[in-house]
Design a protein around this motif. Structure first.
Motif, PDB file in Angstrom:
ATOM      1  N   LYS A   7       6.963 136.766 -15.599  1.00 40.84           N
ATOM      2  CA  LYS A   7       6.737 136.436 -17.006  1.00 40.84           C
ATOM      3  C   LYS A   7       5.293 136.733 -17.401  1.00 40.84           C
ATOM      4  O   LYS A   7       5.028 137.271 -18.487  1.00 40.84           O
ATOM      5  CB  LYS A   7       7.049 134.955 -17.249  1.00 40.84           C
ATOM      6  CG  LYS A   7       8.501 134.576 -17.012  1.00 40.84           C
ATOM      7  CD  LYS A   7       8.705 133.081 -17.203  1.00 40.84           C
ATOM      8  CE  LYS A   7      10.125 132.674 -16.857  1.00 40.84           C
ATOM      9  NZ  LYS A   7      10.343 131.217 -16.968  1.00 40.84           N
ATOM     10  N   PHE A   8       4.366 136.359 -16.505  1.00 36.84           N
ATOM     11  CA  PHE A   8       2.945 136.605 -16.787  1.00 36.84           C
ATOM     12  C   PHE A   8       2.689 138.096 -16.978  1.00 36.84           C
ATOM     13  O   PHE A   8       1.988 138.503 -17.908  1.00 36.84           O
ATOM     14  CB  PHE A   8       2.081 136.056 -15.646  1.00 36.84           C
ATOM     15  CG  PHE A   8       0.595 136.193 -15.879  1.00 36.84           C
ATOM     16  CD1 PHE A   8      -0.122 135.152 -16.448  1.00 36.84           C
ATOM     17  CD2 PHE A   8      -0.082 137.360 -15.540  1.00 36.84           C
ATOM     18  CE1 PHE A   8      -1.489 135.265 -16.677  1.00 36.84           C
ATOM     19  CE2 PHE A   8      -1.439 137.491 -15.765  1.00 36.84           C
ATOM     20  CZ  PHE A   8      -2.143 136.438 -16.328  1.00 36.84           C
ATOM     21  N   LEU A   9       3.272 138.924 -16.104  1.00 35.97           N
ATOM     22  CA  LEU A   9       3.033 140.373 -16.164  1.00 35.97           C
ATOM     23  C   LEU A   9       3.649 140.987 -17.421  1.00 35.97           C
ATOM     24  O   LEU A   9       3.069 141.919 -18.000  1.00 35.97           O
ATOM     25  CB  LEU A   9       3.595 141.051 -14.912  1.00 35.97           C
ATOM     26  CG  LEU A   9       2.821 140.739 -13.612  1.00 35.97           C
ATOM     27  CD1 LEU A   9       3.542 141.339 -12.414  1.00 35.97           C
ATOM     28  CD2 LEU A   9       1.389 141.269 -13.691  1.00 35.97           C
ATOM     29  N   GLY A  42       0.535 128.480 -14.591  1.00 34.53           N
ATOM     30  CA  GLY A  42       1.805 127.757 -14.623  1.00 34.53           C
ATOM     31  C   GLY A  42       2.986 128.658 -14.894  1.00 34.53           C
ATOM     32  O   GLY A  42       4.107 128.177 -15.066  1.00 34.53           O
ATOM     33  N   LEU A  43       2.748 129.974 -14.922  1.00 30.56           N
ATOM     34  CA  LEU A  43       3.804 130.931 -15.258  1.00 30.56           C
ATOM     35  C   LEU A  43       4.311 131.674 -14.034  1.00 30.56           C
ATOM     36  O   LEU A  43       3.537 131.985 -13.122  1.00 30.56           O
ATOM     37  CB  LEU A  43       3.283 131.963 -16.261  1.00 30.56           C
ATOM     38  CG  LEU A  43       3.286 131.618 -17.750  1.00 30.56           C
ATOM     39  CD1 LEU A  43       2.579 132.721 -18.528  1.00 30.56           C
ATOM     40  CD2 LEU A  43       4.694 131.442 -18.280  1.00 30.56           C
ATOM     41  N   ALA A  79      -5.462 130.846 -20.467  1.00 28.88           N
ATOM     42  CA  ALA A  79      -5.465 129.430 -20.839  1.00 28.88           C
ATOM     43  C   ALA A  79      -4.042 128.906 -20.983  1.00 28.88           C
ATOM     44  O   ALA A  79      -3.695 127.851 -20.440  1.00 28.88           O
ATOM     45  CB  ALA A  79      -6.243 129.229 -22.137  1.00 28.88           C
ATOM     46  N   ILE A  80      -3.205 129.682 -21.692  1.00 25.57           N
ATOM     47  CA  ILE A  80      -1.850 129.195 -21.956  1.00 25.57           C
ATOM     48  C   ILE A  80      -0.967 129.255 -20.717  1.00 25.57           C
ATOM     49  O   ILE A  80       0.010 128.510 -20.603  1.00 25.57           O
ATOM     50  CB  ILE A  80      -1.217 129.967 -23.132  1.00 25.57           C
ATOM     51  CG1 ILE A  80      -0.147 129.092 -23.811  1.00 25.57           C
ATOM     52  CG2 ILE A  80      -0.616 131.289 -22.681  1.00 25.57           C
ATOM     53  CD1 ILE A  80       0.282 129.601 -25.156  1.00 25.57           C
ATOM     54  N   SER A  81      -1.318 130.105 -19.744  1.00 29.82           N
ATOM     55  CA  SER A  81      -0.523 130.189 -18.517  1.00 29.82           C
ATOM     56  C   SER A  81      -0.568 128.883 -17.734  1.00 29.82           C
ATOM     57  O   SER A  81       0.353 128.567 -16.979  1.00 29.82           O
ATOM     58  CB  SER A  81      -1.011 131.344 -17.636  1.00 29.82           C
ATOM     59  OG  SER A  81      -2.297 131.066 -17.109  1.00 29.82           O
ATOM     60  N   PHE A  82      -1.628 128.092 -17.927  1.00 26.04           N
ATOM     61  CA  PHE A  82      -1.742 126.806 -17.245  1.00 26.04           C
ATOM     62  C   PHE A  82      -1.115 125.671 -18.055  1.00 26.04           C
ATOM     63  O   PHE A  82      -0.888 124.591 -17.532  1.00 26.04           O
ATOM     64  CB  PHE A  82      -3.220 126.480 -16.974  1.00 26.04           C
ATOM     65  CG  PHE A  82      -3.828 127.312 -15.878  1.00 26.04           C
ATOM     66  CD1 PHE A  82      -3.672 126.955 -14.549  1.00 26.04           C
ATOM     67  CD2 PHE A  82      -4.525 128.461 -16.178  1.00 26.04           C
ATOM     68  CE1 PHE A  82      -4.214 127.741 -13.533  1.00 26.04           C
ATOM     69  CE2 PHE A  82      -5.077 129.250 -15.168  1.00 26.04           C
ATOM     70  CZ  PHE A  82      -4.919 128.883 -13.844  1.00 26.04           C
ATOM     71  N   LEU A  83      -0.850 125.919 -19.343  1.00 24.94           N
ATOM     72  CA  LEU A  83      -0.379 124.855 -20.225  1.00 24.94           C
ATOM     73  C   LEU A  83       1.055 125.064 -20.697  1.00 24.94           C
ATOM     74  O   LEU A  83       1.600 124.228 -21.402  1.00 24.94           O
ATOM     75  CB  LEU A  83      -1.288 124.765 -21.465  1.00 24.94           C
ATOM     76  CG  LEU A  83      -2.773 124.470 -21.195  1.00 24.94           C
ATOM     77  CD1 LEU A  83      -3.573 124.670 -22.470  1.00 24.94           C
ATOM     78  CD2 LEU A  83      -2.956 123.054 -20.664  1.00 24.94           C
TER      79      LEU A  83
END
Length: 260
Positions: free
Chosen positions: A158-160, A153-154, A64-68
């Motif tokens: 960073k996501f990994l 959005g990441l 959720a936060i990866s898109f925001l």
């Protein structure tokens, strides 16, 4: 990837492992206390549901936060939330609990049944997931982009890193919680230091937010500048060292207080 980039990502991952370890131990201790009144078989089931919930909510929060993450309003709310939980936890641990102990107040709480206990455990899991992911995002968001594409959005790198931190937190909750719970009992200052670090990470996210082009309260490149990064990590290490060296070592903790 360049060596300097790998080293920076590796350093942030190590910080995440340490922070996730302390937070996961605190979370595991809370869950253990929440279920300890149940019979052994029900206790194991409740903890299993708790671990499953932690997995679902943590990765739900991450996706959720990866898109925001690039929305400055979300960054601001995240920064305020991290600062709030840090200040609230430290306040309760240092002032409220100390006041209750001096006054001889002992709260007797009504014990919940199995499903109500599971429900409370899942609510706690949601709070733990949000705390963990927000702290991880705040640490990783100012890292340089890897150029390996995006997930949500990441940046993928960073996501990994955040994903790895979340996985490590869950592994610690499941397999290494007793070690960290013992460590927190012997060095109680580490728990306050851990939440001090969460608050400092909240400051970092606030700095990143104020550097957002839509706000421009701080220069856009300030959050990624070497000066700010050095300041951030020096203060972070000082908080951790302070928690270790200023904490009085306690004796062996009672078996019933350990996480199951």
């Amino acid at each position: 990837m360049e060596l300097s980039l790998l080293l920076e990502y590796g350093w942030v991952l190590l910080l995440l492992i340490a922070l996730e370890g302390l937070l996961a131990a605190d979370n595991a201790l809370v869950l253990a206390i929440m279920v300890k009144h149940l019979p052994e078989e029900q206790r194991k089931k409740a903890l299993f549901y708790g671990l499953a919930g932690a997995f679902v909510f943590r990765f739900g929060s991450l996706f959720a936060i990866s898109f925001l993450v690039d929305v400055w309003q979300v960054q601001a709310i995240g920064a305020l939330y991290l600062l709030f939980i840090a200040i609230n936890h430290i306040f309760r641990k240092t002032l409220v609990k100390k006041g209750e102990e001096e006054a001889g107040i002992k709260k007797d709480k009504k014990k919940s049944g199995f499903w109500m206990t599971v429900f409370k455990v899942e609510l706690a899991d949601i709070a733990f997931a949000v705390d963990s992911i927000l702290a991880a995002v705040a640490l990783a968001v100012a890292l340089p982009d890897t150029g390996l594409g995006h997930i949500g959005g990441l940046d993928s790198g960073k996501f990994l890193v955040i994903f790895a931190g979340g996985m490590i937190g869950l592994i610690i909750m499941r397999f290494a919680a007793n070690f960290f719970v013992d460590l927190l009992h012997k060095r109680p200052g580490l728990e306050i230091a851990a939440f001090g670090i969460v608050g400092w990470v909240g400051v970092k996210l606030a700095v990143y937010t104020m550097s957002h082009p839509a706000l421009a309260i701080l220069p856009e490149g300030f959050a990624k500048s070497p000066e700010w990064k050095i300041t951030f990590y020096v203060v972070l290490i000082l908080i951790a060292l302070g928690g270790w060296f200023l904490s009085k070592e306690k004796k062996e903790m009672p078996v019933e207080e350990k996480a199951s």
